[in-house]
Design a protein around this motif. Structure first.
Motif, PDB file in Angstrom:
ATOM      1  N   GLU A 195     -33.276  73.082 -50.021  1.00 26.71           N
ATOM      2  CA  GLU A 195     -33.055  74.267 -50.853  1.00 26.71           C
ATOM      3  C   GLU A 195     -33.305  75.592 -50.135  1.00 26.71           C
ATOM      4  O   GLU A 195     -32.888  76.633 -50.626  1.00 26.71           O
ATOM      5  CB  GLU A 195     -33.914  74.193 -52.126  1.00 26.71           C
ATOM      6  CG  GLU A 195     -33.535  73.039 -53.032  1.00 26.71           C
ATOM      7  CD  GLU A 195     -32.059  73.044 -53.438  1.00 26.71           C
ATOM      8  OE1 GLU A 195     -31.516  74.125 -53.745  1.00 26.71           O
ATOM      9  OE2 GLU A 195     -31.452  71.966 -53.452  1.00 26.71           O
ATOM     10  N   ASN A 196     -33.994  75.584 -48.988  1.00 23.90           N
ATOM     11  CA  ASN A 196     -34.278  76.864 -48.334  1.00 23.90           C
ATOM     12  C   ASN A 196     -33.676  77.020 -46.942  1.00 23.90           C
ATOM     13  O   ASN A 196     -33.684  78.107 -46.375  1.00 23.90           O
ATOM     14  CB  ASN A 196     -35.789  77.127 -48.273  1.00 23.90           C
ATOM     15  CG  ASN A 196     -36.523  76.268 -47.254  1.00 23.90           C
ATOM     16  OD1 ASN A 196     -35.953  75.499 -46.493  1.00 23.90           O
ATOM     17  ND2 ASN A 196     -37.838  76.395 -47.249  1.00 23.90           N
ATOM     18  N   GLU A 252     -36.543  72.893 -46.027  1.00 18.21           N
ATOM     19  CA  GLU A 252     -36.128  71.943 -47.059  1.00 18.21           C
ATOM     20  C   GLU A 252     -34.656  72.178 -47.343  1.00 18.21           C
ATOM     21  O   GLU A 252     -34.103  73.221 -46.977  1.00 18.21           O
ATOM     22  CB  GLU A 252     -36.913  72.176 -48.352  1.00 18.21           C
ATOM     23  CG  GLU A 252     -38.405  72.016 -48.218  1.00 18.21           C
ATOM     24  CD  GLU A 252     -39.150  72.395 -49.497  1.00 18.21           C
ATOM     25  OE1 GLU A 252     -38.521  72.969 -50.419  1.00 18.21           O
ATOM     26  OE2 GLU A 252     -40.346  72.114 -49.564  1.00 18.21           O
ATOM     27  N   THR A 300     -25.822  72.791 -51.684  1.00 21.22           N
ATOM     28  CA  THR A 300     -26.848  73.683 -52.235  1.00 21.22           C
ATOM     29  C   THR A 300     -26.306  75.086 -52.499  1.00 21.22           C
ATOM     30  O   THR A 300     -25.296  75.502 -51.919  1.00 21.22           O
ATOM     31  CB  THR A 300     -28.048  73.797 -51.265  1.00 21.22           C
ATOM     32  OG1 THR A 300     -27.613  74.436 -50.056  1.00 21.22           O
ATOM     33  CG2 THR A 300     -28.649  72.434 -50.947  1.00 21.22           C
TER      34      THR A 300
END
Length: 170
Positions: free
Chosen positions: A84-85, A82, A119
């Protein structure tokens, strides 16, 4: 203990520690070690455990030379990339020499480069692994660059490593 010695290329238990009731493995969470041992004994891992512990088990699999478990963890992590990761997973893939996972992360980061660059993970990656960002930029700037397909494709090396038995459900 004999099974652990036979199935694990890197030593968890040695001849010197074979007689001990407890084996201390530094820098290793007991729950992760329990699941690692369960995999060594059964050649299986529960799907919920793999989903929850894939990053820690990837590190353990790399450390102890468990290629099949490493491949399973790479696939699990790649399936769950994703915005975010992805940068944190990329750093982990590089540290653990997880080539398939690294390629998946690179493709994801190229596909969504604008979004990824905003991010917190991107900032962490830039601080800890600036060379990865240089590779990403070089890749994006290459005249041969083609927009990666976001569909997950299992490489032959990974497929070969996991064939035989599967992830089990509890």
């Amino acid at each position: 203990k004999t099974i652990v010695i036979a199935r694990c290329p890197a030593p968890i238990i040695t001849v010197e520690t074979m007689h001990l009731q407890e084996i201390n493995v530094p820098d290793f969470d007991p729950n992760h070690f329990r699941e690692l041992l369960r995999f060594i004994y059964t050649d299986r891992i529960a799907s919920d455990v793999l989903a929850e512990m894939a990053d820690e088990l990837l590190s353990a699999a790399s450390r102890f030379g468990l290629d099949r478990l490493k491949a399973m963890c790479e696939i699990e992590l790649a399936r769950n990339l994703e915005l975010e990761n992805v940068c944190d997973v990329m750093a982990l893939a590089r540290e653990e020499e997880a080539e398939y996972l690294e390629k998946c992360c690179m493709n994801y980061m190229c596909k969504f480069n604008t979004e990824v660059s905003t991010t917190a993970g991107f900032e962490r990656l830039a601080d800890a692994h600036p060379h990865i960002l240089a590779e990403l930029f070089a890749h994006l700037s290459s005249p041969d660059y083609q927009d990666p397909d976001t569909e997950l494709i299992v490489s032959p090396r990974i497929s070969e490593s996991i064939s035989g038995s599967d992830v089990s459900s509890r």
